[in-house]
Write a protein that holds these residues in place. Structure first.
Motif, short mmCIF file in Angstrom:
data_model
loop_
_atom_site.label_atom_id
_atom_site.label_comp_id
_atom_site.label_asym_id
_atom_site.label_seq_id
_atom_site.Cartn_x
_atom_site.Cartn_y
_atom_site.Cartn_z
N ALA A 187 14.58 9.26 -5.57
CA ALA A 187 13.36 10.05 -5.44
C ALA A 187 13.45 11.25 -6.39
CB ALA A 187 13.18 10.53 -4.01
N ALA A 188 12.30 11.65 -6.93
CA ALA A 188 12.29 12.76 -7.89
C ALA A 188 12.87 14.04 -7.29
CB ALA A 188 10.88 13.01 -8.39
N SER A 189 12.68 14.23 -6.00
CA SER A 189 13.21 15.44 -5.36
C SER A 189 14.73 15.42 -5.25
CB SER A 189 12.61 15.61 -3.97
OG SER A 189 12.94 14.49 -3.16
N ASN A 190 15.34 14.24 -5.39
CA ASN A 190 16.79 14.12 -5.31
C ASN A 190 17.47 14.13 -6.68
OD1 ASN A 190 19.26 13.62 -3.81
ND2 ASN A 190 19.21 11.60 -4.76
N LEU A 191 16.67 14.16 -7.74
CA LEU A 191 17.21 14.15 -9.10
C LEU A 191 17.14 15.55 -9.70
CD1 LEU A 191 15.53 10.88 -10.39
CD2 LEU A 191 17.85 11.16 -9.52
N ALA A 192 18.10 15.87 -10.55
CA ALA A 192 18.13 17.17 -11.20
C ALA A 192 18.59 17.01 -12.64
CB ALA A 192 19.07 18.11 -10.46
N ALA A 193 18.06 17.87 -13.52
CA ALA A 193 18.49 17.90 -14.92
C ALA A 193 19.62 18.90 -15.01
CB ALA A 193 17.32 18.31 -15.82
N PHE A 194 20.82 18.42 -15.30
CA PHE A 194 22.01 19.27 -15.36
C PHE A 194 22.65 19.19 -16.74
CE2 PHE A 194 22.90 18.76 -10.56
CZ PHE A 194 22.23 19.94 -10.28
N CYS A 195 23.25 20.32 -17.17
CA CYS A 195 24.09 20.32 -18.37
C CYS A 195 25.43 19.69 -18.00
CB CYS A 195 24.28 21.75 -18.88
SG CYS A 195 25.21 22.82 -17.75
N GLN A 196 26.32 19.54 -18.98
CA GLN A 196 27.61 18.91 -18.73
C GLN A 196 28.39 19.63 -17.63
OE1 GLN A 196 26.40 20.07 -21.72
NE2 GLN A 196 27.55 19.19 -23.41
N ARG A 197 28.43 20.95 -17.68
CA ARG A 197 29.20 21.74 -16.72
C ARG A 197 28.67 21.56 -15.31
NH1 ARG A 197 28.63 26.50 -14.21
NH2 ARG A 197 30.53 27.57 -13.62
N CYS A 198 27.36 21.72 -15.13
CA CYS A 198 26.77 21.62 -13.80
C CYS A 198 26.88 20.20 -13.25
CB CYS A 198 25.31 22.07 -13.83
SG CYS A 198 25.14 23.84 -14.17
N HIS A 199 26.76 19.20 -14.13
CA HIS A 199 26.89 17.81 -13.70
C HIS A 199 28.31 17.53 -13.21
CE1 HIS A 199 25.27 13.49 -14.58
NE2 HIS A 199 25.87 13.55 -13.42
N LEU A 200 29.30 18.03 -13.92
CA LEU A 200 30.69 17.86 -13.48
C LEU A 200 30.94 18.57 -12.15
CD1 LEU A 200 32.69 18.14 -16.80
CD2 LEU A 200 32.59 16.18 -15.27
N LEU A 201 30.39 19.76 -11.98
CA LEU A 201 30.55 20.48 -10.72
C LEU A 201 29.87 19.74 -9.57
CD1 LEU A 201 30.04 24.19 -11.86
CD2 LEU A 201 32.18 23.08 -11.16
N GLN A 202 28.71 19.16 -9.85
CA GLN A 202 27.98 18.40 -8.83
C GLN A 202 28.78 17.17 -8.38
OE1 GLN A 202 25.09 18.81 -7.21
NE2 GLN A 202 25.05 16.80 -6.26
N ASP A 203 29.37 16.47 -9.34
CA ASP A 203 30.09 15.22 -9.06
C ASP A 203 31.58 15.43 -8.80
OD1 ASP A 203 27.71 13.94 -9.41
OD2 ASP A 203 28.15 13.20 -11.42
N ARG A 204 32.02 16.65 -8.68
CA ARG A 204 33.45 16.95 -8.54
C ARG A 204 34.14 16.20 -7.40
NH1 ARG A 204 36.26 22.85 -8.79
NH2 ARG A 204 38.36 22.04 -9.10
N PRO A 205 33.58 16.15 -6.20
CA PRO A 205 34.26 15.42 -5.12
C PRO A 205 34.47 13.94 -5.45
CG PRO A 205 32.54 16.80 -4.20
CD PRO A 205 32.39 16.85 -5.69
N GLU A 206 33.48 13.33 -6.09
CA GLU A 206 33.61 11.92 -6.47
C GLU A 206 34.67 11.74 -7.55
OE1 GLU A 206 33.05 7.78 -6.77
OE2 GLU A 206 32.73 9.23 -5.17
N HIS A 207 34.72 12.64 -8.52
CA HIS A 207 35.74 12.56 -9.57
C HIS A 207 37.14 12.74 -8.98
CE1 HIS A 207 33.00 12.30 -12.94
NE2 HIS A 207 32.32 13.33 -12.47
N GLN A 208 37.28 13.65 -8.03
CA GLN A 208 38.58 13.85 -7.39
C GLN A 208 38.99 12.60 -6.61
OE1 GLN A 208 37.73 17.46 -5.22
NE2 GLN A 208 38.86 18.69 -6.72
N ARG A 209 38.03 11.97 -5.93
CA ARG A 209 38.32 10.74 -5.18
C ARG A 209 38.78 9.63 -6.12
NH1 ARG A 209 36.49 5.97 -3.95
NH2 ARG A 209 34.67 6.14 -5.29
N ARG A 210 38.07 9.47 -7.24
CA ARG A 210 38.45 8.43 -8.21
C ARG A 210 39.81 8.71 -8.84
NH1 ARG A 210 33.05 7.55 -11.69
NH2 ARG A 210 31.66 7.16 -9.96
N ARG A 211 40.09 9.98 -9.10
CA ARG A 211 41.38 10.35 -9.68
C ARG A 211 42.50 9.99 -8.72
NH1 ARG A 211 44.71 15.15 -9.81
NH2 ARG A 211 45.88 15.18 -11.75
#
Length: 139
Positions: A96-120
């Protein structure tokens, strides 16, 4: 960046068009997290603070004006980064459009940090398990 094969089911078939709409129309070509402009080279201090050349002010990682200016030592260690916006899910799987956001590289990494830590953790766990399987247990 291309979408990994195992994550294709998170994205609709018209994802490129939806992503472009979110980044250009709704966000106006600026990161919705920190306000950095898409396609520009931005001077930053590495901790989220960046120079907004259009307005001539320093901003923090949430696009707010800094209360105190950076010190001379901090300014001597500035970096430059080209900002590239990407459309990110705030909550995985909901397009849904309300669940999507335009992020720069830094903000995108911060947003996905828990998932990246889990994959690591999973990658390191698998690597150790393969070492145990073929080389014996670690000392």
């Amino acid at each position: 960046m291309s979408i990994r094969r195992e994550h294709h089911f998170f994205y609709p078939i018209d994802w490129p068009q939806l992503s472009a709409l979110i980044r250009s129309r709704r966000a106006g070509g600026r990161c919705e997290g920190c306000g950095r402009p898409h396609g520009h080279r931005v001077i930053h201090l590495g901790d989220g603070r960046w120079w907004d050349a259009a307005n001539g002010v320093w901003r923090d990682g949430r696009a707010k004006l800094l209360r105190s200016l950076p010190t001379a030592e901090q300014i001597a260690a500035v970096r430059m980064t080209k900002v590239v916006l990407a459309t990110a899910h705030r909550d995985t799987g909901n397009n849904a459009a309300s669940n999507l956001a335009a992020f720069c590289q830094r903000c995108h990494l911060l947003q996905d940090r828990p998932e990246h830590q889990r994959r690591r953790w999973l990658t390191l766990f698998r690597r150790k398990a393969l070492g145990d399987l073929f080389s014996g247990p670690y000392a």
